[in-house]
Design a protein around this motif. Structure first.
Motif, PDB file in Angstrom:
ATOM      1  N   ILE A 146       0.842  -1.202   0.000  1.00 18.99           N
ATOM      2  CA  ILE A 146       0.000   0.000   0.000  1.00 18.99           C
ATOM      3  C   ILE A 146       0.874   1.248   0.000  1.00 18.99           C
ATOM      4  O   ILE A 146       0.620   2.189  -0.756  1.00 18.99           O
ATOM      5  N   LYS A 147       1.919   1.264   0.831  1.00 15.82           N
ATOM      6  CA  LYS A 147       2.820   2.428   0.894  1.00 15.82           C
ATOM      7  C   LYS A 147       3.447   2.737  -0.459  1.00 15.82           C
ATOM      8  O   LYS A 147       3.681   3.892  -0.789  1.00 15.82           O
ATOM      9  N   LYS A 148       3.725   1.689  -1.245  1.00 18.81           N
ATOM     10  CA  LYS A 148       4.400   1.864  -2.536  1.00 18.81           C
ATOM     11  C   LYS A 148       3.423   2.075  -3.693  1.00 18.81           C
ATOM     12  O   LYS A 148       3.844   2.178  -4.834  1.00 18.81           O
ATOM     13  N   SER A 149       2.131   2.132  -3.400  1.00 21.50           N
ATOM     14  CA  SER A 149       1.133   2.268  -4.471  1.00 21.50           C
ATOM     15  C   SER A 149       0.350   3.569  -4.307  1.00 21.50           C
ATOM     16  O   SER A 149       0.542   4.308  -3.346  1.00 21.50           O
ATOM     17  N   ASN A 150      -0.547   3.802  -5.241  1.00 25.40           N
ATOM     18  CA  ASN A 150      -1.437   4.962  -5.169  1.00 25.40           C
ATOM     19  C   ASN A 150      -2.759   4.600  -4.505  1.00 25.40           C
ATOM     20  O   ASN A 150      -3.661   5.421  -4.445  1.00 25.40           O
ATOM     21  N   SER A 151      -2.888   3.382  -4.028  1.00 25.09           N
ATOM     22  CA  SER A 151      -4.130   2.908  -3.428  1.00 25.09           C
ATOM     23  C   SER A 151      -4.012   2.902  -1.907  1.00 25.09           C
ATOM     24  O   SER A 151      -2.912   2.825  -1.360  1.00 25.09           O
ATOM     25  N   TYR A 152      -5.138   2.989  -1.229  1.00 26.67           N
ATOM     26  CA  TYR A 152      -5.139   2.938   0.233  1.00 26.67           C
ATOM     27  C   TYR A 152      -5.661   1.598   0.759  1.00 26.67           C
ATOM     28  O   TYR A 152      -5.896   1.442   1.961  1.00 26.67           O
ATOM     29  N   PHE A 153      -5.830   0.629  -0.122  1.00 22.88           N
ATOM     30  CA  PHE A 153      -6.269  -0.698   0.305  1.00 22.88           C
ATOM     31  C   PHE A 153      -5.624  -1.766  -0.564  1.00 22.88           C
ATOM     32  O   PHE A 153      -5.151  -1.484  -1.671  1.00 22.88           O
ATOM     33  N   TYR A 154      -5.605  -2.986  -0.036  1.00 23.18           N
ATOM     34  CA  TYR A 154      -5.053  -4.107  -0.788  1.00 23.18           C
ATOM     35  C   TYR A 154      -5.842  -5.364  -0.430  1.00 23.18           C
ATOM     36  O   TYR A 154      -5.924  -5.730   0.749  1.00 23.18           O
TER      37      TYR A 154
ATOM     38  N   LEU B 255      -6.015   4.343   5.870  1.00 25.25           N
ATOM     39  CA  LEU B 255      -6.473   5.688   5.502  1.00 25.25           C
ATOM     40  C   LEU B 255      -5.734   6.709   6.360  1.00 25.25           C
ATOM     41  O   LEU B 255      -5.810   6.681   7.595  1.00 25.25           O
ATOM     42  N   GLN B 256      -4.996   7.592   5.688  1.00 23.76           N
ATOM     43  CA  GLN B 256      -4.258   8.643   6.385  1.00 23.76           C
ATOM     44  C   GLN B 256      -5.202   9.787   6.753  1.00 23.76           C
ATOM     45  O   GLN B 256      -6.208  10.011   6.074  1.00 23.76           O
ATOM     46  N   PRO B 257      -4.900  10.532   7.822  1.00 19.71           N
ATOM     47  CA  PRO B 257      -5.733  11.686   8.176  1.00 19.71           C
ATOM     48  C   PRO B 257      -5.861  12.644   6.993  1.00 19.71           C
ATOM     49  O   PRO B 257      -4.891  12.905   6.291  1.00 19.71           O
ATOM     50  N   GLY B 258      -7.061  13.127   6.770  1.00 22.87           N
ATOM     51  CA  GLY B 258      -7.316  14.071   5.687  1.00 22.87           C
ATOM     52  C   GLY B 258      -7.533  13.438   4.325  1.00 22.87           C
ATOM     53  O   GLY B 258      -7.917  14.115   3.374  1.00 22.87           O
ATOM     54  N   LYS B 259      -7.318  12.148   4.203  1.00 24.35           N
ATOM     55  CA  LYS B 259      -7.540  11.460   2.920  1.00 24.35           C
ATOM     56  C   LYS B 259      -8.991  10.988   2.836  1.00 24.35           C
ATOM     57  O   LYS B 259      -9.620  10.662   3.834  1.00 24.35           O
TER      58      LYS B 259
ATOM     59  N   VAL C 111     -11.280  -3.071  13.041  1.00 23.47           N
ATOM     60  CA  VAL C 111     -10.349  -1.952  13.194  1.00 23.47           C
ATOM     61  C   VAL C 111      -9.108  -2.412  13.960  1.00 23.47           C
ATOM     62  O   VAL C 111      -9.204  -2.819  15.123  1.00 23.47           O
ATOM     63  N   ILE C 112      -7.961  -2.347  13.287  1.00 21.67           N
ATOM     64  CA  ILE C 112      -6.683  -2.697  13.902  1.00 21.67           C
ATOM     65  C   ILE C 112      -6.171  -1.535  14.751  1.00 21.67           C
ATOM     66  O   ILE C 112      -5.719  -1.723  15.873  1.00 21.67           O
ATOM     67  N   SER C 113      -6.250  -0.324  14.185  1.00 27.16           N
ATOM     68  CA  SER C 113      -5.787   0.865  14.903  1.00 27.16           C
ATOM     69  C   SER C 113      -6.368   2.102  14.241  1.00 27.16           C
ATOM     70  O   SER C 113      -6.826   2.063  13.102  1.00 27.16           O
ATOM     71  N   GLY C 114      -6.315   3.207  14.978  1.00 26.32           N
ATOM     72  CA  GLY C 114      -6.774   4.475  14.440  1.00 26.32           C
ATOM     73  C   GLY C 114      -8.050   4.952  15.090  1.00 26.32           C
ATOM     74  O   GLY C 114      -8.511   4.401  16.087  1.00 26.32           O
ATOM     75  N   ASP C 115      -8.607   5.995  14.501  1.00 25.52           N
ATOM     76  CA  ASP C 115      -9.818   6.609  15.031  1.00 25.52           C
ATOM     77  C   ASP C 115     -10.648   7.139  13.877  1.00 25.52           C
ATOM     78  O   ASP C 115     -10.317   6.933  12.720  1.00 25.52           O
ATOM     79  N   GLY C 116     -11.724   7.832  14.192  1.00 28.02           N
ATOM     80  CA  GLY C 116     -12.576   8.442  13.180  1.00 28.02           C
ATOM     81  C   GLY C 116     -13.968   7.885  13.227  1.00 28.02           C
ATOM     82  O   GLY C 116     -14.463   7.479  14.290  1.00 28.02           O
ATOM     83  N   PHE C 117     -14.595   7.867  12.059  1.00 27.60           N
ATOM     84  CA  PHE C 117     -15.989   7.453  11.952  1.00 27.60           C
ATOM     85  C   PHE C 117     -16.188   6.584  10.718  1.00 27.60           C
ATOM     86  O   PHE C 117     -15.475   6.727   9.728  1.00 27.60           O
ATOM     87  N   LEU C 118     -17.173   5.716  10.795  1.00 27.09           N
ATOM     88  CA  LEU C 118     -17.649   4.956   9.646  1.00 27.09           C
ATOM     89  C   LEU C 118     -19.100   5.355   9.443  1.00 27.09           C
ATOM     90  O   LEU C 118     -19.932   5.140  10.324  1.00 27.09           O
TER      91      LEU C 118
ATOM     92  N   ASN D 184     -10.796  10.704  10.501  1.00 33.76           N
ATOM     93  CA  ASN D 184      -9.728  10.144  11.327  1.00 33.76           C
ATOM     94  C   ASN D 184      -8.606  11.170  11.505  1.00 33.76           C
ATOM     95  O   ASN D 184      -8.232  11.860  10.570  1.00 33.76           O
ATOM     96  N   THR D 185      -8.097  11.247  12.735  1.00 34.87           N
ATOM     97  CA  THR D 185      -6.987  12.145  13.051  1.00 34.87           C
ATOM     98  C   THR D 185      -5.675  11.378  13.171  1.00 34.87           C
ATOM     99  O   THR D 185      -4.623  11.984  13.321  1.00 34.87           O
ATOM    100  N   LYS D 186      -5.757  10.043  13.149  1.00 38.24           N
ATOM    101  CA  LYS D 186      -4.595   9.160  13.166  1.00 38.24           C
ATOM    102  C   LYS D 186      -4.699   8.227  11.968  1.00 38.24           C
ATOM    103  O   LYS D 186      -5.777   8.065  11.401  1.00 38.24           O
ATOM    104  N   GLU D 187      -3.593   7.606  11.626  1.00 39.78           N
ATOM    105  CA  GLU D 187      -3.628   6.595  10.566  1.00 39.78           C
ATOM    106  C   GLU D 187      -4.625   5.507  10.967  1.00 39.78           C
ATOM    107  O   GLU D 187      -4.563   4.977  12.069  1.00 39.78           O
ATOM    108  N   LEU D 188      -5.529   5.174  10.068  1.00 38.00           N
ATOM    109  CA  LEU D 188      -6.564   4.176  10.313  1.00 38.00           C
ATOM    110  C   LEU D 188      -6.203   2.902   9.555  1.00 38.00           C
ATOM    111  O   LEU D 188      -5.977   2.945   8.337  1.00 38.00           O
ATOM    112  N   LYS D 189      -6.118   1.772  10.277  1.00 34.25           N
ATOM    113  CA  LYS D 189      -5.836   0.472   9.663  1.00 34.25           C
ATOM    114  C   LYS D 189      -7.016  -0.445   9.957  1.00 34.25           C
ATOM    115  O   LYS D 189      -7.380  -0.638  11.119  1.00 34.25           O
ATOM    116  N   VAL D 190      -7.575  -1.020   8.888  1.00 33.60           N
ATOM    117  CA  VAL D 190      -8.787  -1.827   9.011  1.00 33.60           C
ATOM    118  C   VAL D 190      -8.662  -3.071   8.138  1.00 33.60           C
ATOM    119  O   VAL D 190      -8.300  -2.978   6.966  1.00 33.60           O
ATOM    120  N   LEU D 191      -8.970  -4.227   8.718  1.00 40.76           N
ATOM    121  CA  LEU D 191      -9.123  -5.452   7.929  1.00 40.76           C
ATOM    122  C   LEU D 191     -10.548  -5.497   7.413  1.00 40.76           C
ATOM    123  O   LEU D 191     -11.478  -5.122   8.132  1.00 40.76           O
TER     124      LEU D 191
END
Length: 106
Positions: free
Chosen positions: A14-22, A37-41, A56-63, A91-98
């Motif tokens: 994901i870091k090496k691509s233009n996508s935010y999911f894999y 999902l990075q904050p502001g994205k 949700v593995i980590s992060g915050d925000g809303f669904l 989200n105000t932190k990096e959000l990681k979700v399976l």
């Protein structure tokens, strides 16, 4: 058929691509992947053809599911029925979700 999965390798993809999911499993009966999902994205996903579960593995925000916002935090699990509008936001932190689909990720 692959039976074990290293999430760190998919996070690197994901870091090496233009996508935010894999999506790392994509079969007719099940799909699974990871979303970062990075904050502001913006989460630009559209309703899916299959039911979906998010863990949700980590992060915050809303669904947002339909017209309601649900608070996102570590270790929460969400169910979204097929064809229902939904997206992550605020989200105000990096959000990681399976994510898991009850069918292929098309």
């Amino acid at each position: 058929m692959k039976l074990d999965y290293d999430l760190n390798s998919y996070l690197e993809k994901i870091k090496k691509s233009n996508s935010y999911f894999y999506t790392f499993i994509n079969r007719t009966s099940l799909a699974a992947g990871i979303l970062v999902l990075q904050p502001g994205k913006e989460d630009t996903q559209e309703p899916h053809d299959s039911d979906e579960v998010y863990y949700v593995i980590s992060g915050d925000g809303f669904l947002k599911i339909k017209d309601k916002d649900y608070t996102v935090s570590k270790d929460k699990l969400f169910f979204v029925a097929k064809d229902v509008e939904h997206f992550f936001h605020g989200n105000t932190k990096e959000l990681k979700v399976l994510y898991f689909f009850g069918g292929p990720d098309s």
